[in-house]
Design a protein around this motif. Structure first.
Motif, mmCIF file in Angstrom:
data_model
loop_
_atom_site.group_PDB
_atom_site.id
_atom_site.type_symbol
_atom_site.label_atom_id
_atom_site.label_comp_id
_atom_site.label_asym_id
_atom_site.label_seq_id
_atom_site.Cartn_x
_atom_site.Cartn_y
_atom_site.Cartn_z
ATOM 1 N N ARG A 175 53.805 38.737 51.088
ATOM 2 C CA ARG A 175 53.037 38.196 50.784
ATOM 3 C C ARG A 175 51.918 38.655 49.880
ATOM 4 N N LEU A 176 51.956 37.922 48.704
ATOM 5 C CA LEU A 176 50.907 38.167 47.574
ATOM 6 C C LEU A 176 50.060 37.601 47.715
ATOM 7 N N PRO A 177 48.442 38.366 47.955
ATOM 8 C CA PRO A 177 46.977 37.642 48.306
ATOM 9 C C PRO A 177 46.734 36.297 47.170
ATOM 10 N N TYR A 178 46.477 35.408 47.375
ATOM 11 C CA TYR A 178 46.017 34.574 46.674
ATOM 12 C C TYR A 178 44.660 33.964 47.619
ATOM 13 N N HIS A 179 43.499 34.065 46.576
ATOM 14 C CA HIS A 179 41.861 32.996 47.089
ATOM 15 C C HIS A 179 41.188 33.329 46.033
ATOM 16 N N THR A 180 40.711 32.013 46.149
ATOM 17 C CA THR A 180 39.668 31.493 45.286
ATOM 18 C C THR A 180 38.557 32.581 44.658
ATOM 19 N N GLU A 181 38.460 33.285 45.736
ATOM 20 C CA GLU A 181 36.732 33.961 45.512
ATOM 21 C C GLU A 181 36.919 34.929 44.585
ATOM 22 N N GLU A 182 37.897 35.759 44.407
ATOM 23 C CA GLU A 182 38.028 36.852 43.633
ATOM 24 C C GLU A 182 38.266 36.647 42.319
ATOM 25 N N ALA A 183 37.271 36.548 41.491
ATOM 26 C CA ALA A 183 37.091 35.436 40.152
ATOM 27 C C ALA A 183 36.049 35.691 38.917
#
Length: 712
Positions: A175-183
């Motif tokens: 899996r390629l990690p995706y989360h909206t909070e690291e931005a």
């Protein structure tokens, strides 16, 4: 056969065929685990450092004091491949894998797959939305997937995975990690131009990569694309870290005004060494210079990059270039998101540009970027334990950086943007994310203890001008008639004692400042501004109450600078600094550079409407130099945010009834900065002690002093 029945049979056939393909596509365990095949390395490079030999506990230096680093900027190559649906070539690669592994019916599977609709059966609540053809990569590649900002893709509605091929063999899906909070914060200029996407993942030297996306609606997000980053080849050399926080370093970054960033921490903390951006080959043309800005540092966050863990020492610069290129070229950020990065060998690397000592706003922890910094561990610490060298590096870096901005590493209550938090946190403490991985997150209590231990003597106290080196601060005054400079010594009771001549006159000066130990020779000094030219002159103290003949500090005129004051060590480099407001401009810091004058200045705050600035140095108890200004409404306190500038002002008291107010240091013995005010009606001097962040009940200091001007 009726048309409706024939369609039913066809759909059944397709479903059976797709069931076989889905079995190939679906992960047996689609966990966050990076197990890419890394290039072979020597054990001395790849082995995890041990606690007994990886760090010199006295100095904080790694056992290898030098490393292979880059000697010139390297511009990575970023290739963008649209990911618009299920590729037939991608399905062929899957079918080919089934044939090679001996599964029966490989040809039949391929034929069925090529006629299959793009929407596959649901797998773990999500449908196959996109499958790429195998993509060739070169160099030590980094891969990520992005999509249009117009696409609303919550974290739990998409799973992006990749696999790699090396020596003809495909890896499992990861899996390629995706989360909206690291931005970056979405309201910032950087955030408004950002593009959503996964984390970048370093895959190393492989032949091909293949990417797939499963989404809850089974549809491809608009503008989805694969970013393939080749970090490029670098010219290398063996060097020490360029940034030594225990000594001034010309290798530290400079802000866009040209001010060299100081790299000295408070003397009470560990002094880590840091490899500079230049040493990992950062091409400064890739970042957005206009987006650089500063905030405050109230705390720090621990992250991880979710890269493969088997990298060697010499591969780290390429990994950093890959992250940098993906953040700037693919995600549209202004720079690499993290302020610092640390590798598994315990080496610290400078991240976002702007000065390691300054409160550079990064793009790491959504909603908290303005008031915190972050260091990210290179690797995936959801599947691997961090090394002891890495944990020690976290302790040293956080101790130094937090102390520099007046924050105790052991603090459990820091106001960070919108809530109270400990001074040191994991990313998951504030956002819905697994970052920094379960094993690194479990080490945060250890990081807190280490950082606090490296700050054991952290106790910021007021520093005062003291021309005679006694326990109590003294007061410099000028006789209005003769223009001679005198020293008012403070007796044991905290009141004015003997008045002695300093041996100098300030005949041609329109402002005199007690600046502390300007040249760092151990004795307090005085600076005077020429009323005719605006030039500054240094009067060096000898420790016995006398001043040496004036020496011009630099060729810069301060004639048009209002609110000029000595504000202590605002930049954190060990030298006192000045702050003032050029006519019609914003407040500026003028970093002191000893007897040679100044380094280039920078803006510290928007213009302030005031009549005078009192150089109070450390007014609040957080260790960061502050500013106190006299305005029409009273005394306004502008707390410092560490190296970089001032925060919003608030009224702390009145100045009514006093024609002079000057800071003098600790007259009351409580370790806090006090003021002396001259009463307009009587000429008497009063001690105005600090109480909280305001002023307490005044105490007498001296009788009628109207024959003198007070020196601030």
């Amino acid at each position: 056969m009726p048309h409706s029945k024939s369609r039913f049979v066809l759909l059944c056939q397709q479903s059976l065929a797709l069931g076989v393909v889905a079995a190939v596509l679906a992960p047996a365990a689609d966990v966050v685990s990076l197990r890419f095949v890394a290039p072979p390395v020597q054990q001395s490079q790849a082995g995890a450092p041990g606690p007994a030999r990886d760090v010199d506990r006295a100095t904080g230096a790694q056992s290898g004091t030098t490393s292979v680093v880059d000697t010139r900027p390297v511009r990575p190559t970023v290739s963008t491949v649209p990911l618009g649906g299920v590729s037939k070539a991608g399905l062929r690669a899957l079918a080919g894998r089934a044939t090679r592994t001996g599964s029966p019916g490989g040809t039949a599977q391929l034929a069925a797959a090529e006629t299959a609709p793009r929407k596959a059966p649901r797998a773990a609540g999500q449908d196959l939305a996109a499958l790429s053809a195998p993509q060739h990569v070169g160099g030590l590649a980094t891969v990520g997937v992005t999509w249009s900002p117009r696409a609303d893709v919550p974290d739990d509605t998409i799973t992006v995975s990749l696999r790699t091929r090396r020596a003809g063999t495909w890896s499992s899906w990861t899996r390629l990690p995706y989360h909206t909070e690291e931005a970056p914060d979405p309201t910032s200029a950087e955030g408004r131009s950002a593009r959503p996407g996964t984390d970048p993942v370093y895959v190393g030297r492989v032949e091909d990569v293949q990417v797939r996306a499963l989404t809850a609606p089974g549809q491809v997000p608009a503008g989805m694309a694969i970013a393939l980053v080749d970090p490029g080849a670098a010219s290398t050399a063996v060097e020490k870290p360029a940034i030594d926080t225990g000594a001034a370093s010309s290798a530290a970054s400079a802000d866009d005004s040209g001010a060299a960033s100081a790299t000295l921490a408070a003397s009470v903390t560990a002094k880590p060494t840091i490899y500079s951006r230049a040493q990992w080959g950062a091409d400064e043309r890739m970042r957005d210079r206009s987006s650089l800005h500063y905030g405050e540092v109230h705390g720090g966050f621990v992250h991880h990059t979710v890269n493969a863990n088997g990298y060697s020492r010499s591969q780290v610069p390429a990994i950093l270039r890959g992250i940098y290129a993906y953040h700037t070229q693919s995600r549209g950020w202004s720079d690499i998101g993290y302020n610092f990065l640390v590798d598994r060998f315990g080496r610290i690397w400078e991240g976002r540009y702007g000065g390691v000592d300054r409160p550079v706003v990064g793009a790491h922890t959504l909603g908290y970027n303005d008031d915190a910094f972050a260091m990210s561990a290179i690797g995936n610490y959801d599947v691997t334990q961090p090394s002891s060298a890495m944990i020690d590096a976290y302790g040293r870096l956080f101790a130094w950086k937090l102390a520099l901005h007046g924050v105790r590493a052991g603090s459990t209550r820091q106001w960070i943007t919108k809530r109270y938090l400990p001074a040191i946190n994991g990313h998951r403490d504030v956002d819905q994310t697994a970052c920094p991985g379960r094993y690194l997150y479990a080490k945060i209590p250890t990081i807190r203890r280490l950082a606090a231990s490296y700050q054991r003597s952290f106790a910021p106290r007021a520093r005062a001008t003291n021309l005679v080196g006694l326990a109590k601060p003294d007061l410099v005054v000028r006789d209005k008639a003769t223009r001679k400079a005198y020293l008012v010594r403070t007796d044991r009771t905290g009141r004015a004692g003997a008045v002695t001549w300093t041996g100098q006159s300030f005949a041609a000066a329109d402002q005199i400042l007690s600046v502390g130990d300007w040249d760092r020779d151990g004795h307090a000094d005085v600076v005077a501004r020429s009323s005719r030219t605006g030039l500054l002159f240094l009067y060096r103290g000898d420790g016995n109450g006398h001043l040496a003949a004036p020496r011009q500090m630099s060729g810069t005129s301060f004639a048009g600078v209002r609110l000029l004051a000595a504000v202590g060590d605002m930049t954190g480099d060990g030298y006192p600094d000045l702050e003032g407001q050029p006519r019609g401009q914003a407040m500026r810091i003028y970093p002191g550079n000893g007897s040679t004058g100044f380094r280039a200045g920078y803006v510290s705050h928007a213009p302030i409407d005031a009549t005078a600035q009192l150089g109070v140095n450390l007014w609040t108890a957080d260790g960061a130099p502050d500013a106190l200004l006299r305005t029409s409404s009273g005394l306004m306190l502008y707390p410092g945010n560490g190296p970089g500038g001032l925060t919003h002002g608030s009224r702390i008291g009145t100045a009514a009834g006093y024609d002079w107010m000057v800071p003098v240091g600790d007259l009351t013995g409580d370790g806090l900065f006090d003021l002396v005010g001259r009463e307009r009606a009587t000429g008497r001097l009063w001690v105005l002690p600090r109480s909280g962040n305001g002023l307490g009940a005044r105490r007498p200091y001296a009788g009628d002093m109207r024959r003198f001007d007070l020196v601030g």
